[in-house]
Design a protein around this motif. Structure first.
Motif, PDB file in Angstrom:
ATOM      1  N   ASN A 223     -11.812  16.820 -22.857  1.00  0.00           N
ATOM      2  CA  ASN A 223     -11.647  17.721 -24.225  1.00  0.00           C
ATOM      3  C   ASN A 223     -12.634  17.204 -25.214  1.00  0.00           C
ATOM      4  O   ASN A 223     -12.608  17.416 -26.677  1.00  0.00           O
ATOM      5  CB  ASN A 223     -10.209  17.272 -24.873  1.00  0.00           C
ATOM      6  N   GLY A 224     -13.636  16.838 -24.687  1.00  0.00           N
ATOM      7  CA  GLY A 224     -15.096  16.667 -25.497  1.00  0.00           C
ATOM      8  C   GLY A 224     -15.575  15.398 -25.506  1.00  0.00           C
ATOM      9  O   GLY A 224     -15.067  14.673 -25.142  1.00  0.00           O
ATOM     10  N   LEU A 225     -16.845  15.221 -26.101  1.00  0.00           N
ATOM     11  CA  LEU A 225     -17.751  14.029 -25.812  1.00  0.00           C
ATOM     12  C   LEU A 225     -18.201  13.897 -27.230  1.00  0.00           C
ATOM     13  O   LEU A 225     -18.723  14.463 -27.675  1.00  0.00           O
ATOM     14  CB  LEU A 225     -18.635  14.341 -24.679  1.00  0.00           C
TER      15      LEU A 225
ATOM     16  N   TYR B 138      -6.055  13.211 -24.608  1.00  0.00           N
ATOM     17  CA  TYR B 138      -6.708  13.079 -25.935  1.00  0.00           C
ATOM     18  C   TYR B 138      -6.952  11.411 -26.204  1.00  0.00           C
ATOM     19  O   TYR B 138      -7.072  11.476 -27.382  1.00  0.00           O
ATOM     20  CB  TYR B 138      -5.872  13.888 -26.865  1.00  0.00           C
ATOM     21  N   GLN B 139      -6.928  10.802 -25.203  1.00  0.00           N
ATOM     22  CA  GLN B 139      -7.513   9.439 -25.257  1.00  0.00           C
ATOM     23  C   GLN B 139      -8.633   9.311 -25.372  1.00  0.00           C
ATOM     24  O   GLN B 139      -9.568   9.914 -24.513  1.00  0.00           O
ATOM     25  CB  GLN B 139      -6.899   8.527 -24.131  1.00  0.00           C
TER      26      GLN B 139
ATOM     27  N   ALA C 240     -18.602   8.404 -25.828  1.00  0.00           N
ATOM     28  CA  ALA C 240     -17.068   8.514 -25.557  1.00  0.00           C
ATOM     29  C   ALA C 240     -16.527   9.789 -25.226  1.00  0.00           C
ATOM     30  O   ALA C 240     -16.848  10.580 -25.878  1.00  0.00           O
ATOM     31  CB  ALA C 240     -16.321   8.091 -27.042  1.00  0.00           C
ATOM     32  N   VAL C 241     -15.452   9.900 -24.405  1.00  0.00           N
ATOM     33  CA  VAL C 241     -15.016  11.115 -23.892  1.00  0.00           C
ATOM     34  C   VAL C 241     -13.663  11.198 -24.169  1.00  0.00           C
ATOM     35  O   VAL C 241     -12.781   9.996 -24.023  1.00  0.00           O
ATOM     36  CB  VAL C 241     -15.284  11.173 -22.462  1.00  0.00           C
ATOM     37  N   LEU C 242     -13.061  12.365 -24.614  1.00  0.00           N
ATOM     38  CA  LEU C 242     -11.660  12.489 -24.870  1.00  0.00           C
ATOM     39  C   LEU C 242     -11.389  13.040 -23.494  1.00  0.00           C
ATOM     40  O   LEU C 242     -11.528  14.201 -23.080  1.00  0.00           O
ATOM     41  CB  LEU C 242     -11.491  13.685 -25.977  1.00  0.00           C
TER      42      LEU C 242
ATOM     43  N   GLY D  98      -9.642   5.968 -11.430  1.00  0.00           N
ATOM     44  CA  GLY D  98      -9.860   5.504 -12.706  1.00  0.00           C
ATOM     45  C   GLY D  98     -10.882   6.222 -13.584  1.00  0.00           C
ATOM     46  O   GLY D  98     -11.461   6.972 -13.038  1.00  0.00           O
ATOM     47  N   GLN D  99     -10.893   5.785 -14.694  1.00  0.00           N
ATOM     48  CA  GLN D  99     -11.843   6.569 -15.817  1.00  0.00           C
ATOM     49  C   GLN D  99     -13.102   5.530 -16.027  1.00  0.00           C
ATOM     50  O   GLN D  99     -13.190   4.452 -16.191  1.00  0.00           O
ATOM     51  CB  GLN D  99     -11.010   6.687 -17.154  1.00  0.00           C
ATOM     52  N   ASN D 100     -14.246   6.265 -16.046  1.00  0.00           N
ATOM     53  CA  ASN D 100     -15.405   5.573 -15.979  1.00  0.00           C
ATOM     54  C   ASN D 100     -16.537   6.391 -16.739  1.00  0.00           C
ATOM     55  O   ASN D 100     -16.658   7.561 -16.682  1.00  0.00           O
ATOM     56  CB  ASN D 100     -15.994   5.429 -14.579  1.00  0.00           C
TER      57      ASN D 100
END
Lengths: 109, 116
Positions: free
Chosen positions: A30-32, A95-96, A89-91, A1-3
């Motif tokens: 793709n960036g923070l 790109y979500q 927040a992280v992409l 999962g994403q965390n």
């Protein structure tokens, strides 16, 4: 999962320096982003990092280490108006934008 | 800097009413707009993503018939909460982004919705 993990709350003194950490595990990167959100208001954009290193913008700086999945937001010369929540927040690879829960920063005189 | 305007800022209405919230990008073309919901002391929750001229993509658990989104132009998106009930009371925030996916989202001031 994403965390995305960041401390729930931090306290600092007016005029001091505070570092707010953010660690992430996401599917791709793709960036923070860092955002500031005052109570009852919408978030405002602070910074974007996609390459390793430190980006300085006035009293605020943001650091990124992609290999460690780690970022921090550094606030210098703290002012009472800096009392707010700070959102990391992280992409991801699609790109979500994956949002952290935010760190509530309390500044004391 | 990029400016996003959201109206109204506050709505108080009776249960069963439909409420429309507007989100406008004032100085840039918003290829993509996002609608969020935030409960007190909780993090932002993405409800849906909309691209100009196409149907919105809703997040899991968000009822698309309940939360109608229209993104008819590059500067305007609307969210309509249909037949609102007290459990729909929340802080609704829109954001807008340009055509590059790594551009930051810029947020409107939010709409505080209270359903009696």
């Amino acid at each position: 999962g994403q965390n995305i993990d960041q401390p729930t709350e931090m306290t600092a003194t007016e005029g001091a320096i505070v570092q707010i950490n953010c660690t992430y595990q996401t599917s791709g990167f793709n960036g923070l982003f860092w955002y500031q959100q005052h109570a009852g208001e919408a978030p405002t954009f602070l910074s974007y990092n996609v390459l390793d290193g430190l980006e300085e913008k006035g009293r605020f700086s943001s650091f990124l280490s992609r290999s460690k999945g780690y970022s921090y937001l550094l606030l210098k010369e703290l002012q009472m108006k800096d009392s707010a929540s700070y959102l990391c927040a992280v992409l991801d690879s699609n790109y979500q934008l994956i949002w952290g829960a935010g760190t509530k920063l309390i500044i004391k005189p | 800097g990029a400016v996003v305007s959201q109206h109204p800022s506050r709505v108080i209405c009776k249960s069963g009413t439909s409420v429309k919230i507007e989100c406008r990008s004032l100085d840039f073309q918003a290829t993509t707009m996002f609608w969020y919901r935030q409960f007190p002391k909780q993090s932002l929750m993405l409800m849906a993503t909309s691209n100009e001229g196409s149907k919105a993509t809703y997040e899991q658990g968000v009822e698309k018939d309940k939360f109608l989104i229209n993104h008819a132009s590059l500067t305007l998106s609307t969210l309509t909460v249909t037949s609102a009930h007290p459990e729909d009371s929340s802080f609704y925030i829109c954001s807008a982004r340009g055509d590059r996916e790594n551009q930051p989202q810029h947020f409107g001031d939010g709409t505080r919705l209270s359903i009696l």
